[in-house]
Write a protein that holds these residues in place. Structure first.
Motif, PDB file in Angstrom:
ATOM      1  N   LEU A 119       0.846  -1.202   0.000  1.00 47.95           N
ATOM      2  CA  LEU A 119       0.000   0.000   0.000  1.00 47.95           C
ATOM      3  C   LEU A 119       0.883   1.255   0.000  1.00 47.95           C
ATOM      4  O   LEU A 119       0.675   2.187  -0.782  1.00 47.95           O
ATOM      5  CB  LEU A 119      -0.914  -0.036   1.227  1.00 47.95           C
ATOM      6  N   GLN A 163       1.887  11.903  -9.754  1.00 47.37           N
ATOM      7  CA  GLN A 163       0.954  13.022  -9.856  1.00 47.37           C
ATOM      8  C   GLN A 163       1.695  14.351  -9.734  1.00 47.37           C
ATOM      9  O   GLN A 163       1.381  15.313 -10.441  1.00 47.37           O
ATOM     10  CB  GLN A 163      -0.079  12.871  -8.741  1.00 47.37           C
ATOM     11  N   GLN A 203      -8.119  14.866  -9.312  1.00 48.21           N
ATOM     12  CA  GLN A 203      -6.803  14.431  -8.806  1.00 48.21           C
ATOM     13  C   GLN A 203      -6.323  15.330  -7.661  1.00 48.21           C
ATOM     14  O   GLN A 203      -5.724  14.851  -6.709  1.00 48.21           O
ATOM     15  CB  GLN A 203      -5.781  14.412  -9.933  1.00 48.21           C
ATOM     16  N   ARG A 204      -6.603  16.602  -7.773  1.00 46.35           N
ATOM     17  CA  ARG A 204      -6.189  17.509  -6.694  1.00 46.35           C
ATOM     18  C   ARG A 204      -6.988  17.236  -5.418  1.00 46.35           C
ATOM     19  O   ARG A 204      -6.437  17.242  -4.320  1.00 46.35           O
ATOM     20  CB  ARG A 204      -6.342  18.959  -7.141  1.00 46.35           C
ATOM     21  N   ALA A 253      -5.538  14.147  -3.948  1.00 45.26           N
ATOM     22  CA  ALA A 253      -4.235  14.418  -3.337  1.00 45.26           C
ATOM     23  C   ALA A 253      -4.424  15.026  -1.945  1.00 45.26           C
ATOM     24  O   ALA A 253      -3.696  14.708  -1.008  1.00 45.26           O
ATOM     25  CB  ALA A 253      -3.412  15.339  -4.230  1.00 45.26           C
ATOM     26  N   GLY A 272      -4.786  12.667   0.683  1.00 47.69           N
ATOM     27  CA  GLY A 272      -3.621  11.790   0.878  1.00 47.69           C
ATOM     28  C   GLY A 272      -3.652  10.584  -0.040  1.00 47.69           C
ATOM     29  O   GLY A 272      -2.865   9.649   0.110  1.00 47.69           O
ATOM     30  N   ALA A 273      -4.572  10.599  -0.989  1.00 49.72           N
ATOM     31  CA  ALA A 273      -4.684   9.479  -1.924  1.00 49.72           C
ATOM     32  C   ALA A 273      -3.741   9.682  -3.106  1.00 49.72           C
ATOM     33  O   ALA A 273      -3.215  10.772  -3.322  1.00 49.72           O
ATOM     34  CB  ALA A 273      -6.126   9.369  -2.431  1.00 49.72           C
ATOM     35  N   ALA A 274      -3.525   8.616  -3.842  1.00 48.79           N
ATOM     36  CA  ALA A 274      -2.758   8.685  -5.083  1.00 48.79           C
ATOM     37  C   ALA A 274      -3.691   8.257  -6.199  1.00 48.79           C
ATOM     38  O   ALA A 274      -4.444   7.297  -6.044  1.00 48.79           O
ATOM     39  CB  ALA A 274      -1.558   7.752  -5.008  1.00 48.79           C
ATOM     40  N   ALA A 275      -3.650   8.962  -7.316  1.00 47.68           N
ATOM     41  CA  ALA A 275      -4.529   8.615  -8.430  1.00 47.68           C
ATOM     42  C   ALA A 275      -3.706   8.442  -9.692  1.00 47.68           C
ATOM     43  O   ALA A 275      -2.780   9.197  -9.947  1.00 47.68           O
ATOM     44  CB  ALA A 275      -5.587   9.696  -8.640  1.00 47.68           C
ATOM     45  N   VAL A 276      -4.048   7.428 -10.452  1.00 48.36           N
ATOM     46  CA  VAL A 276      -3.366   7.149 -11.708  1.00 48.36           C
ATOM     47  C   VAL A 276      -4.393   7.239 -12.836  1.00 48.36           C
ATOM     48  O   VAL A 276      -5.455   6.617 -12.762  1.00 48.36           O
ATOM     49  CB  VAL A 276      -2.715   5.752 -11.683  1.00 48.36           C
ATOM     50  N   LEU A 280      -5.980   5.222  -5.051  1.00 49.47           N
ATOM     51  CA  LEU A 280      -5.662   4.403  -3.878  1.00 49.47           C
ATOM     52  C   LEU A 280      -5.673   5.336  -2.675  1.00 49.47           C
ATOM     53  O   LEU A 280      -4.909   6.303  -2.620  1.00 49.47           O
ATOM     54  CB  LEU A 280      -4.282   3.770  -4.061  1.00 49.47           C
ATOM     55  N   LEU A 281      -6.562   5.050  -1.733  1.00 45.44           N
ATOM     56  CA  LEU A 281      -6.671   5.911  -0.555  1.00 45.44           C
ATOM     57  C   LEU A 281      -5.729   5.433   0.542  1.00 45.44           C
ATOM     58  O   LEU A 281      -5.305   4.273   0.535  1.00 45.44           O
ATOM     59  CB  LEU A 281      -8.134   5.968  -0.080  1.00 45.44           C
ATOM     60  N   PRO A 282      -5.401   6.325   1.487  1.00 45.12           N
ATOM     61  CA  PRO A 282      -4.430   5.942   2.523  1.00 45.12           C
ATOM     62  C   PRO A 282      -4.845   4.704   3.318  1.00 45.12           C
ATOM     63  O   PRO A 282      -3.993   3.993   3.837  1.00 45.12           O
ATOM     64  CB  PRO A 282      -4.374   7.182   3.425  1.00 45.12           C
ATOM     65  N   ASP A 283      -6.143   4.422   3.409  1.00 49.24           N
ATOM     66  CA  ASP A 283      -6.579   3.226   4.146  1.00 49.24           C
ATOM     67  C   ASP A 283      -6.619   1.986   3.254  1.00 49.24           C
ATOM     68  O   ASP A 283      -7.079   0.930   3.690  1.00 49.24           O
ATOM     69  CB  ASP A 283      -7.953   3.466   4.782  1.00 49.24           C
ATOM     70  N   GLY A 284      -6.175   2.128   2.005  1.00 49.36           N
ATOM     71  CA  GLY A 284      -6.130   0.968   1.115  1.00 49.36           C
ATOM     72  C   GLY A 284      -7.359   0.813   0.237  1.00 49.36           C
ATOM     73  O   GLY A 284      -7.400  -0.081  -0.623  1.00 49.36           O
ATOM     74  N   PHE A 320      -1.747  -1.551  -8.901  1.00 45.11           N
ATOM     75  CA  PHE A 320      -1.638  -0.103  -8.772  1.00 45.11           C
ATOM     76  C   PHE A 320      -0.176   0.313  -8.575  1.00 45.11           C
ATOM     77  O   PHE A 320       0.329   1.229  -9.236  1.00 45.11           O
ATOM     78  CB  PHE A 320      -2.493   0.398  -7.593  1.00 45.11           C
ATOM     79  N   ALA A 334       1.826   2.574 -11.299  1.00 45.65           N
ATOM     80  CA  ALA A 334       2.286   3.909 -10.890  1.00 45.65           C
ATOM     81  C   ALA A 334       3.811   3.969 -10.893  1.00 45.65           C
ATOM     82  O   ALA A 334       4.408   4.935 -11.384  1.00 45.65           O
ATOM     83  CB  ALA A 334       1.741   4.258  -9.502  1.00 45.65           C
TER      84      ALA A 334
END
Lengths: 150, 150
Positions: free
Chosen positions: A133, A144, B24-25, B28, B31-35, B51-55, B135, B139
Motif C-alpha cells: 500500500l 501526480q 486528482q487535486r 491528493a 492523501g490518496a494517489a490517483a493514476v 488508492l486511498l491511505p486506508d487501502g 496499482f 504507478a
C-alpha cells in the motif's frame, strides 16, 4: 562544475546516480517498478524500493565505493521492511566486503546484474500488505506531482 | 487550434482533462494517489484509479456531459474492480441522470467535491491484494518512464 572532482574522478553522488539508473533499468526489464529515495515507516530512506510483478519487495542500497559502505551502519535496519535487500555496486567494487545478509547487484549506467541472490526473509502478510500500500501511495503521489506540479 | 470548437465551446477532451485534474487535486488532498488511464485486468481503462491511505480503491469515470455518459455502456463492468465507483462531472451536469450504483463527484480544474457517496461494495481480500499490487506496478513504472524516458 558538475559532480566530477578537480582530479577528474567521478564524485560519490554522480556514481550513485549512475548505478541506480542501471539498477532501475534492470528492474524495469523484470517488469518491476522501482521508486527512488523511498521513505520507510522508520523514517529512513532506501535508495530504491522495488516491487516485483509477483509482489515481492526488494530494497536496493547503492554503494558508490568502499568508503560509502563503511560509512553506513544503518543498513541492517532495512532488512525488516523488504523480502530481500541488495547492495548495488560498480564492477570494480571488492564484492567480498559486502555483508552476507544482503544480495549483490553489479551495475553500470545501462543495466545491472545479480551476482549473488539475497537470502530471502519473507515479510509477514500484514507487513507486506502495508508496504505494498505504501509503495502504491508513494509512487502514485510522486507521479501526480510530476504531471501536475501545481 | 486546441480543443475548443469553432463556436468557442470547450471540446469533450479538454473538459474531461479539466475535471480529471480537479478530481486528482481533491484526491491528493485526501492523501490518496490517483493514476490516470488505468488499465484493468479486463483490458478496459478507467479514467482514474485512486488508492486511498486506508487501502480503499476508488474508480473515477469523468463524464464531460450527458452525451458522454449516454455513450458509455461499459461502466457497470468497472464495479468489479473497485470498492467504490464515482462519476466525476461538471457542476452543470444534471445529477439525477447519474446511475445510483455509483457515487457523484463534482469538479472544476482546481478541486472536486463528493456530492453523493458511492455505495461501497468491498473488494474481496484476494482481489484487493492483486489490485493494490497492480496499482503499485503501474504507478511505479509510469513514474520511472517520466524520470528515465530512455
Amino acid at each position: 562544475m558538475d559532480d566530477v572532482g578537480r582530479d577528474g574522478v567521478e564524485g560519490r553522488g554522480a556514481a550513485s546516480e549512475r548505478l541506480a539508473r542501471g539498477a532501475q533499468r534492470f528492474l524495469a526489464n523484470l517488469g518491476a517498478a522501482a521508486v527512488a529515495e523511498f521513505r520507510l515507516p522508520s523514517g529512513r530512506r532506501l535508495d530504491l524500493m522495488a516491487l516485483l510483478p509477483d509482489g515481492t519487495l526488494w530494497g536496493i542500497e547503492v554503494k558508490s565505493g568502499v568508503a560509502d559502505l563503511a560509512a553506513d551502519r544503518k543498513w541492517p535496519e532495512y532488512l525488516d521492511w523488504v523480502d530481500a535487500l541488495y547492495f548495488c555496486v560498480d564492477p570494480a567494487f571488492p564484492l567480498a566486503l559486502l555483508p552476507e545478509q544482503a544480495g549483490v547487484m553489479v551495475a553500470d549506467s545501462f543495466d545491472a546484474q545479480v551476482m549473488r541472490d539475497a537470502p530471502e526473509r519473507r515479510l509477514s502478510a500484514g507487513r507486506r500488505k502495508s508496504m505494498t500500500l505504501r509503495f502504491g501511495l508513494v509512487a502514485g503521489r510522486r507521479l501526480q506531482g510530476r504531471d501536475d506540479p501545481a
